[in-house]
Design an enzyme around this catalytic site. Sequence first.
Site, PDB file in Angstrom:
ATOM      1  CB  THR A 184      -0.940   0.038   1.212  1.00 47.92           C
ATOM      2  OG1 THR A 184      -0.165  -0.146   2.406  1.00 47.92           O
ATOM      3  CG2 THR A 184      -1.963  -1.064   1.130  1.00 47.92           C
ATOM      4  N   GLY A 223       3.371  -2.729   8.068  1.00 49.28           N
ATOM      5  CA  GLY A 223       3.617  -3.373   9.353  1.00 49.28           C
ATOM      6  C   GLY A 223       5.022  -3.929   9.453  1.00 49.28           C
ATOM      7  CD  GLU A 467      -3.923  -8.824   3.853  1.00 48.79           C
ATOM      8  OE1 GLU A 467      -3.739  -8.949   2.639  1.00 48.79           O
ATOM      9  OE2 GLU A 467      -3.008  -8.645   4.662  1.00 48.79           O
TER      10      GLU A 467
END
Length: 728
Positions: A184, A223, A467
Amino acid sequence: MQQANRRLQVTLGHLNPEAVGSSDQIITGNETSAATATASNKDRYDCNTEGFTHTFDVARLADIMRGNVTREKRIEMFKLVDKPIMLERTYNLSKEEHRKLVTEQVKYLLGTGEINIAGLKTDPHETLQKLELGSFMDASTGIKLGVQIVLFGGSILNLGTKPHHEKYLKGVHTFDIPGCFGMTELRHGSNVRKLETTSTYDPKTQEFIINTPNDGAVKWWIGNAQTNARVCSVFARLITQEKDYGIHVFVVPLRDENHKTLPGIEIGDCGDKVGLHGVDNGFIKFNNVRVPRENLLNRFGDVMPDGVYKTEITSEGRRFGAVLGELITGRVTLCANSIFIRKVATIIATRYAANRLQFGPPKHGEIPILDYRSHQVRLMPILASCYAYEFPKRVLMEKYILLHTDNVPDDTLAEIHAMSAGMKAVSTWDTQLHLQTLRETCGGHGYSAYNKFGILRDDHDVFQTFEGDNTVLIQQLAGHLLKQFSAQFEGSSQIGSAVILLRRQMGDMFSTRNPLITRIATKKHLTSRDWQLQAFEYRTAKLLETCAFAINANKKKMGFFNAFTDSVPLMVQLGRAYIEQFTLQEYMKAIEKEYKTGNRKVADVMKLMCDVFALSCIHKDVGNFMDLIKSSKARAIGKLLTRLCEEMREHAISLVDALEIPDFIIDAPIGLSKGYYVDHILDYSKKCNPNNHSFTVSGDKRPEANHGGKNGNDEESWDHDVIEIHQK
């Protein structure tokens, strides 16, 4: 008055203790755990609620819910997380302290050697079960573990080839190579095709040049990036010989062995979030970072030393779909984790409702709040859903396992994409709504951080956009259904002919299966398998027809894109309708199987929950069932749902016990299976707050619950501070 009295007489076993025990050894975890203190001389992994007698064979239902996992195997998994490092609480921790703890927990789990993403190829059932380990504890731990193993490790396993596996996977599994998943960007998330990070091939040096062309292309919400990651699987546009071949994935080092950021790379902290405070989400910017040609994960496409692009998949769309196939693993595991979180919260709320006494008939004392219909109609449908969604989740996992076999057909791949998207969307949407309802059913105690609702709600919130945003994902399922529907009419470019046939089929269903179906409102009819399936199938077919007709009618004047997007609200309804239909079908199969085994009592309880689930879905979405249901029948469904929730209340404690989640995982003072919640609340308050250490917890006696007077003729007013009814 007699009806009210009958309602109050429904009990959970009149508070008779049930003998429990096992030969399993008790393993001591965090000494501050109230569960540890109350589990003396009892099986630490026993989940039976103290003070209640089960109303059916709980062990049998637990076996059904575990599927092909034995109780012994499940206990082995619990023992892996039943260690001091995993039982540390995160109350009052700073963001930095929380992140450090979660990192140590992930290191411990990987250090056990039990979790290996390569197992998806060799033993997918076992691997999927073990991927649940992180979700047993802090949600941040489960997510961080998932980023390392499922996303980063999975991208290397599924998109890379043997050289990549040999170079990276061992380090992934031991956390010697902490990694992150760089998909992303600030400007693009769901629309992966439009990601702007570039990877331009230089044939002179046989290197790819990774670059962030503008601030909108900064990798965001990554993350593991801010603190731990040394390597990133970067989604970028592959450009070679001045041609853009679309999104591919590259292994890009971020930090050296001393954890120093490498030249050309900037890493920052995305900062505080709504939840998941233990996950170090960061942002990454690349300034012409060079990586060897071999760092392209080349399972579906490769670049030769001279810059020529080669692939066995000639279709760019199919190649892109293969690259995005890595997201399916995340969606499947998020679906499973979301349902597990729902179960934990439901257990807490149900046990509290069975023990919390409030008000009652005059001269008889107080009754459990679970005896109130207003409480039953809020709580029982959620409990029923915990059971219903276990079975489609199981089927989804079986379908997902097919991805790890050779030569998966395109139609199978498309179905798994669509089903994982739809299941993830509906399950996480519903869990988030249920968490708020469950928190409210526990009143002021539900607001305490120690009782977990706020933590679960905030940590789970992002599941709705992880997701893939749920609204986008549910469109994928609806689009798949529309495509499958129109494919039945090959040779015709118009959806119109398909619509005509569908209308005829729905008319046949409506008229031939039961001509009086719109008005029949008996319990026998409304709880019949045939009618419930007919209603759910009809709703899906009707919404499919409406969507297809709307797109077909508008595409000429609006263009296909605008016609499609104009129908998105209907497509969201269609996707949900299909998932709920699929859930009902799979749950009914499990019930029928249980009836055939001869365990009628267990099957009856499962059928009761199935009725609550089905009628609850109809009641909430009655507008899409109106062709089958007249207004009088809709009112009857509401009344019957209330009665069924009352019947289900009798089994409530037995049902939450059958979910088999031990106290050290529940870890909420009002939801523990052993002891009294008043003592637990004071104990948690004392041990989690230094200022309370001098407070003495003497131990309270559980008051005896009243379940209503026997004759219902008491003419005195209720002892109620809000409503007083005086008879004259």
